[in-house]
Scaffold this active site. Structure first.
Site, PDB file in Angstrom:
ATOM      1  CE  LYS A  52       1.042  -4.266  -2.878  1.00 17.96           C
ATOM      2  NZ  LYS A  52       2.269  -4.839  -2.291  1.00 17.96           N
ATOM      3  CB  ILE A 186       5.293  -7.156   4.467  1.00 21.75           C
ATOM      4  CG1 ILE A 186       6.004  -7.284   3.110  1.00 21.75           C
ATOM      5  CG2 ILE A 186       4.330  -8.321   4.678  1.00 21.75           C
ATOM      6  CD1 ILE A 186       6.842  -8.539   2.939  1.00 21.75           C
ATOM      7  CG  HIS A 448      -4.246  22.607 -14.113  1.00 25.73           C
ATOM      8  ND1 HIS A 448      -3.947  22.589 -12.767  1.00 25.73           N
ATOM      9  CD2 HIS A 448      -5.465  23.207 -14.232  1.00 25.73           C
ATOM     10  CE1 HIS A 448      -4.925  23.164 -12.101  1.00 25.73           C
ATOM     11  NE2 HIS A 448      -5.873  23.548 -12.967  1.00 25.73           N
TER      12      HIS A 448
HETATM   13  C1  FAD Z   1       3.438 -10.062   1.113  1.00 26.76           C
HETATM   14  C2  FAD Z   1       4.514  -9.546   0.213  1.00 26.76           C
HETATM   15  C3  FAD Z   1       4.270  -8.425  -0.544  1.00 26.76           C
HETATM   16  C4  FAD Z   1       5.246  -7.937  -1.397  1.00 26.76           C
HETATM   17  N1  FAD Z   1       4.961  -6.830  -2.117  1.00 26.76           N
HETATM   18  C5  FAD Z   1       5.897  -6.339  -2.959  1.00 26.76           C
HETATM   19  C6  FAD Z   1       5.607  -5.203  -3.750  1.00 26.76           C
HETATM   20  O1  FAD Z   1       4.509  -4.655  -3.707  1.00 26.76           O
HETATM   21  N2  FAD Z   1       6.575  -4.752  -4.568  1.00 26.76           N
HETATM   22  C7  FAD Z   1       7.807  -5.337  -4.637  1.00 26.76           C
HETATM   23  O2  FAD Z   1       8.660  -4.867  -5.393  1.00 26.76           O
HETATM   24  N3  FAD Z   1       8.107  -6.421  -3.899  1.00 26.76           N
HETATM   25  C8  FAD Z   1       7.181  -6.932  -3.065  1.00 26.76           C
HETATM   26  N4  FAD Z   1       7.466  -8.046  -2.341  1.00 26.76           N
HETATM   27  C9  FAD Z   1       8.805  -8.648  -2.477  1.00 26.76           C
HETATM   28  C10 FAD Z   1       8.896  -9.502  -3.739  1.00 26.76           C
HETATM   29  O3  FAD Z   1       7.910 -10.501  -3.696  1.00 26.76           O
HETATM   30  C11 FAD Z   1      10.273 -10.117  -3.861  1.00 26.76           C
HETATM   31  O4  FAD Z   1      11.249  -9.102  -3.811  1.00 26.76           O
HETATM   32  C12 FAD Z   1      10.425 -10.859  -5.181  1.00 26.76           C
HETATM   33  O5  FAD Z   1       9.456 -11.872  -5.312  1.00 26.76           O
HETATM   34  C13 FAD Z   1      11.826 -11.466  -5.299  1.00 26.76           C
HETATM   35  O6  FAD Z   1      11.937 -12.131  -6.512  1.00 26.76           O
HETATM   36  P1  FAD Z   1      12.941 -13.339  -6.727  1.00 26.76           P
HETATM   37  O7  FAD Z   1      12.820 -13.704  -8.172  1.00 26.76           O
HETATM   38  O8  FAD Z   1      14.268 -12.995  -6.202  1.00 26.76           O
HETATM   39  O9  FAD Z   1      12.419 -14.538  -5.814  1.00 26.76           O
HETATM   40  P2  FAD Z   1      10.993 -15.146  -5.471  1.00 26.76           P
HETATM   41  O10 FAD Z   1       9.891 -14.343  -6.026  1.00 26.76           O
HETATM   42  O11 FAD Z   1      10.994 -15.415  -4.024  1.00 26.76           O
HETATM   43  O12 FAD Z   1      10.981 -16.517  -6.277  1.00 26.76           O
HETATM   44  C14 FAD Z   1      11.821 -17.565  -5.967  1.00 26.76           C
HETATM   45  C15 FAD Z   1      11.290 -18.829  -6.640  1.00 26.76           C
HETATM   46  O13 FAD Z   1      12.283 -19.828  -6.557  1.00 26.76           O
HETATM   47  C16 FAD Z   1      11.676 -21.052  -6.282  1.00 26.76           C
HETATM   48  N5  FAD Z   1      12.706 -21.922  -5.689  1.00 26.76           N
HETATM   49  C17 FAD Z   1      13.407 -21.703  -4.550  1.00 26.76           C
HETATM   50  N6  FAD Z   1      14.335 -22.659  -4.383  1.00 26.76           N
HETATM   51  C18 FAD Z   1      14.203 -23.496  -5.435  1.00 26.76           C
HETATM   52  C19 FAD Z   1      14.886 -24.669  -5.858  1.00 26.76           C
HETATM   53  N7  FAD Z   1      15.928 -25.156  -5.165  1.00 26.76           N
HETATM   54  N8  FAD Z   1      14.486 -25.277  -6.985  1.00 26.76           N
HETATM   55  C20 FAD Z   1      13.459 -24.795  -7.721  1.00 26.76           C
HETATM   56  N9  FAD Z   1      12.782 -23.680  -7.383  1.00 26.76           N
HETATM   57  C21 FAD Z   1      13.164 -23.030  -6.264  1.00 26.76           C
HETATM   58  C22 FAD Z   1      10.535 -20.702  -5.340  1.00 26.76           C
HETATM   59  O14 FAD Z   1       9.580 -21.732  -5.340  1.00 26.76           O
HETATM   60  C23 FAD Z   1      10.037 -19.400  -5.979  1.00 26.76           C
HETATM   61  O15 FAD Z   1       9.086 -19.669  -6.963  1.00 26.76           O
HETATM   62  C24 FAD Z   1       6.500  -8.583  -1.489  1.00 26.76           C
HETATM   63  C25 FAD Z   1       6.752  -9.731  -0.746  1.00 26.76           C
HETATM   64  C26 FAD Z   1       5.769 -10.220   0.094  1.00 26.76           C
HETATM   65  C27 FAD Z   1       6.046 -11.459   0.883  1.00 26.76           C
END
Ligand code: FAD
EC number: 1.8.1.4
Length: 469
Positions: A52, A186, A448
């Site tokens: 963003k 994306i 408005h």
């Molecule tokens: C380029 C891009 C743009 C995006 N834009 C948007 C947007 O505008 N709006 C939106 O809603 N979504 C967007 N997304 C999607 C969004 O980023 C994800 O849906 C969101 O981050 C998911 O959150 P999460 O907490 O499930 O996992 P993640 O954010 O993927 O976090 C997982 C974390 O777990 C850690 N981890 C993994 N395995 C282990 C382990 N075994 N031990 C310790 N740590 C571990 C990783 O290092 C990471 O920090 C985008 C994604 C990308 C790639």
């Protein structure tokens, strides 16, 4: 004796960090395991936030180049300072990531640095990059390890010329030709960034449409808008291979999805944006007895419980849209459930936004879904060309489309293409959260002149008619 926690969350993305904060607020002793150097997961480090930052900066660059003259602002052609644009992105990321550090301290959440694995329910092993692993005890464990980019077989990602979204956020120069594989959110967002900064952008998509899953009328019209901006599309086409030439340039073999003669396209950078896959590597789930579904996602019940008592999962690693706000809401819900409350997520009202210009935003059912389900629906539409504020802002592209049940007038879905669509959609999200009718919205006074008046007009169109068209 190992440290003991009420809750250990593995992963500090939007699912994990939000869940941890809410659990701490509800009185639990919480630890979060994170293997990356910074907190915040994909979203804050290499996803939502950096993308963003670049979308905003590149949109203003484009506007300064092409949108100012007609407003009476004469400036010389803007000059791109890409390193500074990247600095802006890095500062925004650092500030957001630092915000999570601050919130963790404020809520007395322990951060355990390293890769988390689960030898058994109640136990989490933390293996740091260097040094000996430590084990902690946890009454409950939440897996929030997110997702990683999916790849095509035979394509080697180097994050320099053949990149995922991560590499596309850090290119050192504007590519002459960027070939985007996949016309999802994306691909279109990052394609827009580099298009605005001067790249030729070609998007290759396997299906015969862009933005699969979104309303097909919206997708069709939006595609035309992107084409007008110069983005080129090769639909019903698949990438059969990417060959690196001796001079570093790429040759991308593209053929019809159904098979047929391949053509070779020259490109400087290829962005693989075909989707994301759940990430469970290193967790030791098999040994712990945690079951996955056929797509490699952690299987959970309605209360986010896995196949093992005391182990839960949320966010991108489980089924559902891979969106940060979905992960966040699941984080809040699981904390509430563990605290004995009735945590719950309404999956029928999760908005989705494409942060391009214009933006595309949607919530609830698409027209295609309603047709397939045989629902008796009606459509209310209103174009931004008939909205006073949109004219003043030179933002007349797009429209609002609301779908409602013919009998009950209940709003079933909302779709907006237009400037600030991603902000306006929440009016429809809130309405749907309250099971509201189109008439409720139509009778709500809107300030408005605002772009939001177009949302009301679309609701009026579902009753006795819109006023301004
Ligand atoms: C380029 C891009 C743009 C995006 N834009 C948007 C947007 O505008 N709006 C939106 O809603 N979504 C967007 N997304 C999607 C969004 O980023 C994800 O849906 C969101 O981050 C998911 O959150 P999460 O907490 O499930 O996992 P993640 O954010 O993927 O976090 C997982 C974390 O777990 C850690 N981890 C993994 N395995 C282990 C382990 N075994 N031990 C310790 N740590 C571990 C990783 O290092 C990471 O920090 C985008 C994604 C990308 C790639």
């Amino acid at each position: 004796m190992a440290d003991q926690f009420d809750l250990v969350v593995i992963g500090s993305g939007p699912g994990g960090y939000v869940g941890a904060i809410r659990a701490a607020q509800l009185g639990m002793k919480v630890a979060v395991v994170e293997k990356w150097p910074s907190l915040g997961g994909t979203c804050l480090n290499i996803g939502c936030i950096p993308s963003k930052a670049l979308l905003h900066a590149s949109e203003l660059f484009e506007e300064a180049g092409h949108g100012f003259k007609s407003l009476g602002i004469d400036i010389p052609a803007p000059v791109l300072n890409l390193p500074q644009m990247m600095n802006h992105k890095a500062e925004v990321v650092a500030s957001n990531v630092g915000g999570v550090d601050y919130l963790f301290k404020k809520n007395k959440i322990t951060v355990l640095r390293g890769t988390g694995s689960i030898p058994a329910a109640g136990r989490v092993l933390v293996t740091p990059q260097s040094g000996a692993p430590t084990e902690v005890q946890a009454k409950n464990i939440v897996i929030a390890t997110g997702s990683v980019s999916a790849n095509l077989p035979g394509i080697e990602i180097d994050e320099k010329t053949v990149v995922t979204s991560t590499g596309a956020l850090t290119l050192e120069k504007v590519p002459g030709h960027l070939l985007v594989i996949g016309a999802g959110v994306i691909g279109l967002e990052l394609g827009s960034v580099w298009l605005r900064l001067g790249a030729k952008v070609t998007v290759v998509e396997y299906l015969d449409r862009i933005l699969p899953g979104m309303d097909s009328e919206v997708a069709r019209q939006f595609q035309r808008m992107l084409q007008k901006q110069g983005m080129e599309f090769k639909l019903s086409s698949k990438v059969a291979g990417v060959d690196k030439q001796a001079n570093g340039a790429l040759q991308v073999r593209v053929e019809p999805s159904k098979g047929g003669e391949a053509e070779a396209l020259d490109a400087d950078v290829a962005l693989v944006a075909i989707g994301r896959k759940p990430y469970t590597e290193g967790l030791g789930l098999e040994a712990a007895g945690v079951a996955l579904d056929e797509r490699g996602r952690v299987k959970v019940d309605h209360g986010f419980k896995t196949s093992v008592e005391g182990i839960y999962a949320i966010g991108d690693v489980i089924a559902g849209p891979m969106l940060a706000h979905k992960a966040e809401d699941e984080g809040i819900a699981i904390a509430e459930i563990l605290a004995g409350q009735a945590g719950h997520v309404n999956y029928a009202a999760i908005p989705a936004v494409v942060y391009t210009n214009p933006e595309v935003a949607s919530v609830g059912k698409t027209e295609d879904e309603l047709k397939a389900e045989g629902v008796n629906y009606k459509i209310g539409k209103f174009p931004f060309t008939a909205n006073g504020r949109a004219k003043a802002m030179q933002a007349t592209q797009g429209f609002v489309k609301i779908l409602a049940d013919v009998e009950t007038d209940r709003v079933l879905g909302g779709h907006i293409v237009g400037k600030n669509a991603g902000e306006m959609i929440h009016e429809l999200v809130t309405l749907m959260e309250f099971s509201g009718a189109a008439e409720d919205l139509a009778r709500t006074t809107h300030a408005h002149p605002t772009l939001s008046e177009a949302v009301r007009e679309a609701a009026l169109a579902l009753g006795d008619g819109a006023i301004h068209i």
